[in-house]
Motif scaffolding. Structure first.
Motif, PDB file in Angstrom:
ATOM      1  N   GLN A   1       0.911   3.781  -3.156  1.00  0.00           N
ATOM      2  CA  GLN A   1       0.406   5.141  -2.913  1.00  0.00           C
ATOM      3  C   GLN A   1       1.475   6.181  -3.231  1.00  0.00           C
ATOM      4  N   SER A   2       2.669   5.957  -2.714  1.00  0.00           N
ATOM      5  CA  SER A   2       3.710   6.968  -2.920  1.00  0.00           C
ATOM      6  C   SER A   2       4.195   7.011  -4.367  1.00  0.00           C
TER       7      SER A   2
ATOM      8  N   GLU B   1       0.838  -1.209   0.000  1.00  0.00           N
ATOM      9  CA  GLU B   1       0.000   0.000   0.000  1.00  0.00           C
ATOM     10  C   GLU B   1       0.872   1.258   0.000  1.00  0.00           C
ATOM     11  N   ARG B   2       1.846   1.306   0.897  1.00  0.00           N
ATOM     12  CA  ARG B   2       2.734   2.488   0.961  1.00  0.00           C
ATOM     13  C   ARG B   2       3.472   2.693  -0.359  1.00  0.00           C
TER      14      ARG B   2
ATOM     15  N   GLU C   1      -7.269  -0.721  -5.446  1.00  0.00           N
ATOM     16  CA  GLU C   1      -7.365  -0.150  -6.797  1.00  0.00           C
ATOM     17  C   GLU C   1      -6.458  -0.902  -7.762  1.00  0.00           C
ATOM     18  N   TYR C   2      -5.242  -1.169  -7.325  1.00  0.00           N
ATOM     19  CA  TYR C   2      -4.308  -1.937  -8.158  1.00  0.00           C
ATOM     20  C   TYR C   2      -4.897  -3.315  -8.470  1.00  0.00           C
TER      21      TYR C   2
ATOM     22  N   HIS D   1       2.482   5.769  -7.206  1.00  0.00           N
ATOM     23  CA  HIS D   1       1.520   5.802  -8.308  1.00  0.00           C
ATOM     24  C   HIS D   1       0.145   6.343  -7.933  1.00  0.00           C
ATOM     25  N   GLY D   2      -0.049   6.701  -6.672  1.00  0.00           N
ATOM     26  CA  GLY D   2      -1.350   7.212  -6.249  1.00  0.00           C
ATOM     27  C   GLY D   2      -2.443   6.162  -6.287  1.00  0.00           C
ATOM     28  N   LEU D   3      -2.064   4.898  -6.114  1.00  0.00           N
ATOM     29  CA  LEU D   3      -3.020   3.790  -6.126  1.00  0.00           C
ATOM     30  C   LEU D   3      -3.035   3.090  -4.778  1.00  0.00           C
ATOM     31  N   SER D   4      -4.213   2.631  -4.380  1.00  0.00           N
ATOM     32  CA  SER D   4      -4.298   1.758  -3.211  1.00  0.00           C
ATOM     33  C   SER D   4      -4.108   0.316  -3.677  1.00  0.00           C
TER      34      SER D   4
END
Length: 153
Positions: free
Chosen positions: A34-35, A30-31, A43-44, A37-40
């Motif tokens: 998020q950092s 998650e980290r 979402e991925y 690609h702006g994805l959770s």
């Protein structure tokens, strides 16, 4: 069985270890997603599942099948699809053979983002497994995950 039953204790310990491993892997990925690609993680996962659809027989997933694949309820999956659609990463359309059915496809922008994020996901997964594998209580589970085989019953 009682709370002191060794079988129950072993089962509970195994479940706790599995839950801990899952949590550590998911939070690490998650980290990274998020950092970078702006994805959770969800979402991925949704983009990944939907990107594997095809136009052949049975190639498109119904929302129930998508929800099962990403381990979310149908309503949570629908909300997630809407968020990604609002970002231009997914698009919905009516099923050509059943006007009640709605399919979801990954857009070109979604495919591009997924391909950019895939190495990040894979690297974060490897890192999380390596870190967890150093813990004696998690090492057996890590070996099973790394082997790609199911745990024998």
């Amino acid at each position: 069985m009682t709370a002191e039953d060794p079988a129950l204790t072993a089962l509970a310990q195994g479940w706790c270890a599995l839950s801990l491993l899952h949590g550590k892997i998911e939070s690490h990925i998650e980290r990274a997603l998020q950092s970078g690609h702006g994805l959770s993680v969800r979402e991925y996962s949704l983009l990944d599942v939907l990107s594997r659809q095809h136009d052949g027989e049975g190639g498109h997933l119904q929302m129930r099948q998508v929800a099962d694949s990403v381990v979310l309820s149908q309503s949570a999956t629908t909300r997630l699809v809407t968020r990604l659609e609002d970002r231009g990463l997914l698009e919905r359309y009516l099923c050509p053979t059943d006007r009640r059915g709605i399919y979801t496809n990954v857009t070109e922008a979604g495919r591009t983002l997924l391909e950019e994020a895939r190495p990040t996901n894979d690297k974060a997964l490897r890192e999380a497994l390596e870190e967890a594998g150093a813990r004696p209580e998690l090492a057996p589970l890590v070996r099973v995950v790394e082997s790609g085989t199911a745990v024998p019953a």
